[in-house]
Enzyme design. Structure first.
Site, PDB file in Angstrom:
ATOM      1  N   ASP A 158      28.492  18.169 -29.832  1.00 29.15           N
ATOM      2  CA  ASP A 158      28.224  19.300 -30.723  1.00 29.15           C
ATOM      3  C   ASP A 158      28.847  20.565 -30.113  1.00 29.15           C
ATOM      4  OD1 ASP A 158      25.842  19.865 -33.097  1.00 29.15           O
ATOM      5  OD2 ASP A 158      26.683  21.599 -32.044  1.00 29.15           O
ATOM      6  N   ASN A 178      19.129  15.952 -40.106  1.00 36.78           N
ATOM      7  CA  ASN A 178      18.737  17.057 -40.986  1.00 36.78           C
ATOM      8  C   ASN A 178      19.273  16.770 -42.385  1.00 36.78           C
ATOM      9  OD1 ASN A 178      17.627  18.398 -38.754  1.00 36.78           O
ATOM     10  ND2 ASN A 178      19.568  19.390 -38.278  1.00 36.78           N
ATOM     11  N   VAL A 193      26.042  21.236 -42.319  1.00 36.42           N
ATOM     12  CA  VAL A 193      27.313  20.554 -42.582  1.00 36.42           C
ATOM     13  C   VAL A 193      27.009  19.348 -43.466  1.00 36.42           C
ATOM     14  CG1 VAL A 193      29.285  19.332 -41.595  1.00 36.42           C
ATOM     15  CG2 VAL A 193      28.335  21.322 -40.396  1.00 36.42           C
ATOM     16  N   HIS A 238      25.374  13.111 -40.643  1.00 33.26           N
ATOM     17  CA  HIS A 238      25.488  13.005 -39.196  1.00 33.26           C
ATOM     18  C   HIS A 238      24.100  12.955 -38.578  1.00 33.26           C
ATOM     19  CE1 HIS A 238      25.274  17.274 -40.209  1.00 33.26           C
ATOM     20  NE2 HIS A 238      24.621  17.439 -39.060  1.00 33.26           N
ATOM     21  N   MET A 239      24.032  12.322 -37.428  1.00 32.18           N
ATOM     22  CA  MET A 239      22.786  12.221 -36.667  1.00 32.18           C
ATOM     23  C   MET A 239      22.965  12.958 -35.346  1.00 32.18           C
ATOM     24  SD  MET A 239      20.727   8.755 -35.874  1.00 32.18           S
ATOM     25  CE  MET A 239      22.010   8.017 -34.916  1.00 32.18           C
ATOM     26  N   HIS A 240      21.997  13.811 -35.015  1.00 32.58           N
ATOM     27  CA  HIS A 240      22.015  14.492 -33.723  1.00 32.58           C
ATOM     28  C   HIS A 240      21.356  13.598 -32.682  1.00 32.58           C
ATOM     29  CE1 HIS A 240      22.697  18.667 -35.392  1.00 32.58           C
ATOM     30  NE2 HIS A 240      22.265  18.051 -36.468  1.00 32.58           N
TER      31      HIS A 240
HETATM   32  P1  AMP Z   1      23.259  20.302 -39.197  1.00 35.22           P
HETATM   33  O1  AMP Z   1      22.606  21.652 -39.125  1.00 35.22           O
HETATM   34  O2  AMP Z   1      22.310  19.159 -38.992  1.00 35.22           O
HETATM   35  O3  AMP Z   1      24.091  20.159 -40.454  1.00 35.22           O
HETATM   36  O4  AMP Z   1      24.210  20.227 -37.944  1.00 35.22           O
HETATM   37  C1  AMP Z   1      25.539  20.619 -37.957  1.00 35.22           C
HETATM   38  C2  AMP Z   1      25.972  20.650 -36.519  1.00 35.22           C
HETATM   39  O5  AMP Z   1      27.369  20.585 -36.473  1.00 35.22           O
HETATM   40  C3  AMP Z   1      25.545  21.915 -35.756  1.00 35.22           C
HETATM   41  O6  AMP Z   1      24.745  21.556 -34.635  1.00 35.22           O
HETATM   42  C4  AMP Z   1      26.891  22.530 -35.332  1.00 35.22           C
HETATM   43  O7  AMP Z   1      26.832  23.119 -34.050  1.00 35.22           O
HETATM   44  C5  AMP Z   1      27.807  21.329 -35.370  1.00 35.22           C
HETATM   45  N1  AMP Z   1      29.218  21.616 -35.594  1.00 35.22           N
HETATM   46  C6  AMP Z   1      29.749  22.399 -36.558  1.00 35.22           C
HETATM   47  N2  AMP Z   1      31.092  22.401 -36.468  1.00 35.22           N
HETATM   48  C7  AMP Z   1      31.419  21.584 -35.433  1.00 35.22           C
HETATM   49  C8  AMP Z   1      32.647  21.180 -34.840  1.00 35.22           C
HETATM   50  N3  AMP Z   1      33.832  21.607 -35.291  1.00 35.22           N
HETATM   51  N4  AMP Z   1      32.592  20.344 -33.776  1.00 35.22           N
HETATM   52  C9  AMP Z   1      31.404  19.925 -33.299  1.00 35.22           C
HETATM   53  N5  AMP Z   1      30.215  20.255 -33.825  1.00 35.22           N
HETATM   54  C10 AMP Z   1      30.220  21.083 -34.876  1.00 35.22           C
END
Ligand code: AMP
Ligand code: ZN
Length: 111
Positions: free
Chosen positions: A29, A84, A93, A97-99
């Site tokens: 991330d 999320n 985004v 995706h999974m954190h």
């Molecule tokens: P969410 O809020 O669950 O949609 O998480 C989106 C995540 O994507 C956030 O933690 C951002 O920091 C991460 N993110 C956004 N752009 C990028 C990128 N270019 N490379 C890596 N992580 C990203």
């Protein structure tokens, strides 16, 4: 489609790749909330978890989380996975995706 994670999956924009297979990619991330903060995502575009009916793919995302935890050596101390979803879920985004968060004690929902 103008999707940043599709571009990362296609290597059109760079990312720090941790693990990858034919269907999934795991990247660091860009704004880490823990010492280890990895995003595991399908290469195919699904806007949210609600849009993906592929049980195998969803299962494989969790299995890749195990592999990432092993690779980063956070397996024993532990980690958290979070997806999320939509506005109240805090999704920013809109590509599934999974954190994976690890490397410090996590409290509350996102720590
Ligand atoms: P969410 O809020 O669950 O949609 O998480 C989106 C995540 O994507 C956030 O933690 C951002 O920091 C991460 N993110 C956004 N752009 C990028 C990128 N270019 N490379 C890596 N992580 C990203
Ligand atoms: Zn996408």
């Amino acid at each position: 489609m103008d999707c940043i994670f599709c571009k990362i999956a296609k290597k059109d924009i760079p990312a720090a790749v941790v693990l990858e297979n034919d269907n999934l990619i795991a990247i660091k991330d860009i704004n880490p909330q823990a010492p280890a903060h990895i995003l595991i995502m399908p290469k195919k575009h699904y806007a949210t978890l609600l849009d993906c009916k592929d049980k195998g793919l969803i299962g494989d995302m969790l299995l890749m989380a195990n592999q990432v935890a092993e690779k980063l050596k956070v397996y024993e101390k532990g980690f958290r996975v979070v997806i999320n979803t939509n506005q109240d879920g805090g999704q920013t985004v809109f590509h599934l995706h999974m954190h994976l968060l690890a490397g410090r004690p996590l409290s509350g929902m996102m720590g």
